[in-house]
Design a protein around this motif. Sequence first.
Motif, PDB file in Angstrom:
ATOM      1  N   ASP A   8       0.848  -1.195   0.000  1.00  0.00           N
ATOM      2  CA  ASP A   8       0.000   0.000   0.000  1.00  0.00           C
ATOM      3  C   ASP A   8       0.886   1.248   0.000  1.00  0.00           C
ATOM      4  O   ASP A   8       2.109   1.150   0.144  1.00  0.00           O
ATOM      5  N   PRO A   9       0.286   2.444  -0.167  1.00  0.00           N
ATOM      6  CA  PRO A   9       1.086   3.667  -0.233  1.00  0.00           C
ATOM      7  C   PRO A   9       1.942   3.915   1.010  1.00  0.00           C
ATOM      8  O   PRO A   9       3.054   4.442   0.887  1.00  0.00           O
ATOM      9  N   LYS A  10       1.445   3.570   2.181  1.00  0.00           N
ATOM     10  CA  LYS A  10       2.215   3.818   3.405  1.00  0.00           C
ATOM     11  C   LYS A  10       3.498   2.996   3.425  1.00  0.00           C
ATOM     12  O   LYS A  10       4.576   3.514   3.730  1.00  0.00           O
ATOM     13  N   GLU A  11       3.379   1.706   3.107  1.00  0.00           N
ATOM     14  CA  GLU A  11       4.576   0.853   3.060  1.00  0.00           C
ATOM     15  C   GLU A  11       5.525   1.329   1.968  1.00  0.00           C
ATOM     16  O   GLU A  11       6.745   1.337   2.149  1.00  0.00           O
ATOM     17  N   LEU A  12       4.964   1.740   0.827  1.00  0.00           N
ATOM     18  CA  LEU A  12       5.779   2.290  -0.254  1.00  0.00           C
ATOM     19  C   LEU A  12       6.599   3.469   0.255  1.00  0.00           C
ATOM     20  O   LEU A  12       7.813   3.546   0.046  1.00  0.00           O
ATOM     21  N   GLY A  13       5.936   4.395   0.946  1.00  0.00           N
ATOM     22  CA  GLY A  13       6.619   5.577   1.461  1.00  0.00           C
ATOM     23  C   GLY A  13       7.670   5.252   2.495  1.00  0.00           C
ATOM     24  O   GLY A  13       8.729   5.883   2.534  1.00  0.00           O
ATOM     25  N   GLN A  14       7.404   4.265   3.330  1.00  0.00           N
ATOM     26  CA  GLN A  14       8.396   3.854   4.327  1.00  0.00           C
ATOM     27  C   GLN A  14       9.651   3.341   3.660  1.00  0.00           C
ATOM     28  O   GLN A  14      10.769   3.660   4.069  1.00  0.00           O
ATOM     29  N   LYS A  15       9.480   2.540   2.602  1.00  0.00           N
ATOM     30  CA  LYS A  15      10.644   1.980   1.910  1.00  0.00           C
ATOM     31  C   LYS A  15      11.403   3.039   1.121  1.00  0.00           C
ATOM     32  O   LYS A  15      12.635   3.111   1.183  1.00  0.00           O
ATOM     33  N   SER A  16      10.668   3.869   0.376  1.00  0.00           N
ATOM     34  CA  SER A  16      11.335   4.877  -0.450  1.00  0.00           C
ATOM     35  C   SER A  16      11.974   5.967   0.402  1.00  0.00           C
ATOM     36  O   SER A  16      13.097   6.408   0.130  1.00  0.00           O
ATOM     37  N   GLY A  17      11.274   6.390   1.471  1.00  0.00           N
ATOM     38  CA  GLY A  17      11.839   7.406   2.360  1.00  0.00           C
ATOM     39  C   GLY A  17      13.073   6.906   3.091  1.00  0.00           C
ATOM     40  O   GLY A  17      14.049   7.647   3.268  1.00  0.00           O
ATOM     41  N   PRO A 178      -3.115  26.234 -14.160  1.00  0.00           N
ATOM     42  CA  PRO A 178      -2.208  26.949 -15.059  1.00  0.00           C
ATOM     43  C   PRO A 178      -1.849  26.124 -16.290  1.00  0.00           C
ATOM     44  O   PRO A 178      -1.881  24.886 -16.269  1.00  0.00           O
ATOM     45  N   LYS A 179      -1.501  26.820 -17.357  1.00  0.00           N
ATOM     46  CA  LYS A 179      -1.155  26.163 -18.619  1.00  0.00           C
ATOM     47  C   LYS A 179       0.349  26.012 -18.810  1.00  0.00           C
ATOM     48  O   LYS A 179       0.791  25.319 -19.731  1.00  0.00           O
ATOM     49  N   GLN A 180       1.143  26.656 -17.955  1.00  0.00           N
ATOM     50  CA  GLN A 180       2.592  26.569 -18.076  1.00  0.00           C
ATOM     51  C   GLN A 180       3.232  26.412 -16.697  1.00  0.00           C
ATOM     52  O   GLN A 180       2.634  26.736 -15.670  1.00  0.00           O
ATOM     53  N   ALA A 181       4.464  25.920 -16.714  1.00  0.00           N
ATOM     54  CA  ALA A 181       5.225  25.756 -15.481  1.00  0.00           C
ATOM     55  C   ALA A 181       6.710  25.885 -15.784  1.00  0.00           C
ATOM     56  O   ALA A 181       7.134  25.813 -16.944  1.00  0.00           O
ATOM     57  N   ILE A 182       7.488  26.075 -14.729  1.00  0.00           N
ATOM     58  CA  ILE A 182       8.942  25.913 -14.814  1.00  0.00           C
ATOM     59  C   ILE A 182       9.254  24.521 -14.294  1.00  0.00           C
ATOM     60  O   ILE A 182       8.822  24.145 -13.202  1.00  0.00           O
ATOM     61  N   SER A 183       9.978  23.757 -15.092  1.00  0.00           N
ATOM     62  CA  SER A 183      10.290  22.384 -14.713  1.00  0.00           C
ATOM     63  C   SER A 183      11.787  22.113 -14.836  1.00  0.00           C
ATOM     64  O   SER A 183      12.453  22.661 -15.719  1.00  0.00           O
ATOM     65  N   MET A 184      12.306  21.269 -13.956  1.00  0.00           N
ATOM     66  CA  MET A 184      13.634  20.734 -14.165  1.00  0.00           C
ATOM     67  C   MET A 184      13.601  19.879 -15.426  1.00  0.00           C
ATOM     68  O   MET A 184      12.625  19.183 -15.700  1.00  0.00           O
ATOM     69  N   SER A 185      14.652  19.928 -16.204  1.00  0.00           N
ATOM     70  CA  SER A 185      14.682  19.200 -17.462  1.00  0.00           C
ATOM     71  C   SER A 185      14.964  17.713 -17.250  1.00  0.00           C
ATOM     72  O   SER A 185      15.458  17.287 -16.202  1.00  0.00           O
ATOM     73  N   ILE A 186      14.645  16.924 -18.252  1.00  0.00           N
ATOM     74  CA  ILE A 186      14.903  15.483 -18.205  1.00  0.00           C
ATOM     75  C   ILE A 186      16.391  15.206 -17.996  1.00  0.00           C
ATOM     76  O   ILE A 186      16.777  14.395 -17.149  1.00  0.00           O
ATOM     77  N   ARG A 187      17.238  15.863 -18.766  1.00  0.00           N
ATOM     78  CA  ARG A 187      18.678  15.596 -18.663  1.00  0.00           C
ATOM     79  C   ARG A 187      19.233  15.984 -17.294  1.00  0.00           C
ATOM     80  O   ARG A 187      20.121  15.316 -16.773  1.00  0.00           O
ATOM     81  N   GLN A 188      18.709  17.063 -16.708  1.00  0.00           N
ATOM     82  CA  GLN A 188      19.173  17.448 -15.380  1.00  0.00           C
ATOM     83  C   GLN A 188      18.767  16.405 -14.342  1.00  0.00           C
ATOM     84  O   GLN A 188      19.567  16.034 -13.479  1.00  0.00           O
ATOM     85  N   ILE A 189      17.550  15.911 -14.405  1.00  0.00           N
ATOM     86  CA  ILE A 189      17.111  14.861 -13.481  1.00  0.00           C
ATOM     87  C   ILE A 189      17.992  13.637 -13.624  1.00  0.00           C
ATOM     88  O   ILE A 189      18.412  13.025 -12.633  1.00  0.00           O
ATOM     89  N   MET A 190      18.309  13.268 -14.862  1.00  0.00           N
ATOM     90  CA  MET A 190      19.102  12.063 -15.121  1.00  0.00           C
ATOM     91  C   MET A 190      20.552  12.188 -14.673  1.00  0.00           C
ATOM     92  O   MET A 190      21.264  11.190 -14.564  1.00  0.00           O
ATOM     93  N   LYS A 191      21.013  13.411 -14.403  1.00  0.00           N
ATOM     94  CA  LYS A 191      22.372  13.604 -13.890  1.00  0.00           C
ATOM     95  C   LYS A 191      22.486  13.236 -12.411  1.00  0.00           C
ATOM     96  O   LYS A 191      23.595  13.137 -11.877  1.00  0.00           O
ATOM     97  N   SER A 192      21.370  13.033 -11.730  1.00  0.00           N
ATOM     98  CA  SER A 192      21.387  12.671 -10.315  1.00  0.00           C
ATOM     99  C   SER A 192      22.080  11.325 -10.131  1.00  0.00           C
ATOM    100  O   SER A 192      21.878  10.391 -10.912  1.00  0.00           O
ATOM    101  N   ALA A 193      22.885  11.223  -9.080  1.00  0.00           N
ATOM    102  CA  ALA A 193      23.592   9.963  -8.821  1.00  0.00           C
ATOM    103  C   ALA A 193      22.613   8.826  -8.563  1.00  0.00           C
ATOM    104  O   ALA A 193      22.839   7.684  -8.994  1.00  0.00           O
ATOM    105  N   ALA A 194      21.530   9.107  -7.850  1.00  0.00           N
ATOM    106  CA  ALA A 194      20.489   8.114  -7.588  1.00  0.00           C
ATOM    107  C   ALA A 194      19.130   8.774  -7.757  1.00  0.00           C
ATOM    108  O   ALA A 194      18.973   9.970  -7.478  1.00  0.00           O
ATOM    109  N   ILE A 195      18.161   8.005  -8.233  1.00  0.00           N
ATOM    110  CA  ILE A 195      16.794   8.494  -8.395  1.00  0.00           C
ATOM    111  C   ILE A 195      15.850   7.543  -7.675  1.00  0.00           C
ATOM    112  O   ILE A 195      15.895   6.329  -7.890  1.00  0.00           O
ATOM    113  N   ILE A 196      15.027   8.112  -6.801  1.00  0.00           N
ATOM    114  CA  ILE A 196      13.988   7.352  -6.114  1.00  0.00           C
ATOM    115  C   ILE A 196      12.648   7.844  -6.640  1.00  0.00           C
ATOM    116  O   ILE A 196      12.275   9.001  -6.448  1.00  0.00           O
TER     117      ILE A 196
END
Length: 244
Positions: A8-17, A178-196
Amino acid sequence: MEVIVSSDPKELGQKSGSAAGELIRKAIAERGEANIILATGTSQFETINQLLQEKGIAWDKVTMFHLDEYLGLPITHPASFRKYLKERFLDQVGQLAAYYLIDGEADPAEEIDRLGHLIASKPIDVALVGIGENGHLAFNDPPADFDTEKPYLVVDLDEACRKQQLGEGWFPDFDAVPKQAISMSIRQIMKSAAIICSVPDERKAKAVQECVENEVSNIHPASILQQHPQCMLYLDKASASLLK
């Protein structure tokens, strides 16, 4: 990509956190500091709650970057991601080394430039992200820009994305999203050493299936996570229900 399915979401959050806490402690032990990216939205509730309960994190050695924010939305608005991070994380965690929120009310070009310079000097140890109902990663809706090297960019939000925000209860009606946002780019996210990547709930099951089992494509933006050397995808039984 490592896929971890919880009941369930709670167990998911415990593991990912807990996994995020371990990576932050490791970075501080090795380098004396840690740099993290935090996402927002309902998918991150349990993950952030668990992260705040993690023991032994020297938060005054942690720098936090913000994943995305709506253009033109004041911080007082219930849907503001700055408001979300302030109330759900910053006000709870105590002193950080630094934190950098996206100001959606600032001049977009100047804000993108400011954030880009800041993150360029801070290699990211762990990024906490989610997957949208349309398969987006951050606010990079399909077809996402897989090529830009800019750390942040202005993006147009598609109808499916805006409907998700309405459905989650952040806005009173569709026209208010809203119709627009500022977002981190795909390539910047992928530069992270680890992604959860934390993705609970049945409404995300189709997007999860498309991003995990299809070939990598900007039509399914989060499919790019298949190519990351240390990505952990945390699902619950509902969000994993369509995986073969």
